[in-house]
Design an enzyme around this catalytic site. Structure first.
Site: not given
Length: 188
Positions: A47-49
């Site tokens: 999810v972070c990128p």
């Protein structure tokens, strides 16, 4: 968890990766300008990128509003560089990627996951006085939206520049605001 809204950020020093260089950053770099602290659990994840790329797409617009972005994870600045060099999505980031391997900044903002050494997925909007004006924390699997963050920045800047006015729900730039008064009580 207690809210940090309307509190001043705590002192910090760290090394960040920004535009091909390692640079030192501190709380002094925040004073005098609007800032976003964008915490995320870890580099090379899922999810972070998508979130960091979304903010990267809005970075020019944020810069035009006088806002600096500091993405923060407990990874090192070296790991940030490696991720930046190996991912097309992360490669477009022009803002600070702060390495907080000691956890100082993450703990200062109260978003360290106990026993894990990872930051929660959290966003803080800080005004030029170093005071937190907005915060958002989501669960691991829930990504944030840079368009809504941009809307909150514009609302916070509007309220700061127009004392006595407030921005209602879903307010967008150019829309009507409210002027709280006795005459307005019970009429909304």
């Amino acid at each position: 968890m207690t809210t940090l809204v309307n509190t001043e950020i705590k002192p910090f020093n760290a090394t960040a990766f920004k535009q091909g260089e390692f640079v030192e950053v501190s709380d002094a770099d925040v004073k005098g300008k609007w800032s976003i602290f964008f915490f995320y659990p870890a580099d090379f994840t899922f999810v972070c990128p998508t979130e960091l790329g979304d903010v990267a797409d809005k970075y020019d617009e944020l810069q035009k509003l006088g806002v600096e972005v500091f993405s923060v994870s407990t990874d090192t600045h070296f790991t940030h560089k490696a991720w930046h060099d190996s991912s097309e999505t992360i490669g477009k980031i022009q803002y600070y990627m702060v390495g907080d391997q000691t956890g100082t900044i993450t703990n200062n903002f109260g978003v360290m996951r106990e026993g894990q050494g990872l930051a929660d997925r959290a966003t803080f909007l800080v005004d030029p006085d170093g005071v937190i004006q907005a915060m958002e924390i989501t669960a691991e699997g829930i990504g944030r939206d840079a368009d809504d963050l941009l809307r909150k920045v514009k609302a916070a800047q509007y309220v700061r520049n127009h004392p006595g006015e407030v921005c209602p729900a879903k307010w967008k730039e150019g829309e009507e605001t409210l002027s709280p008064s006795l005459d307005l009580v019970g009429k909304i």
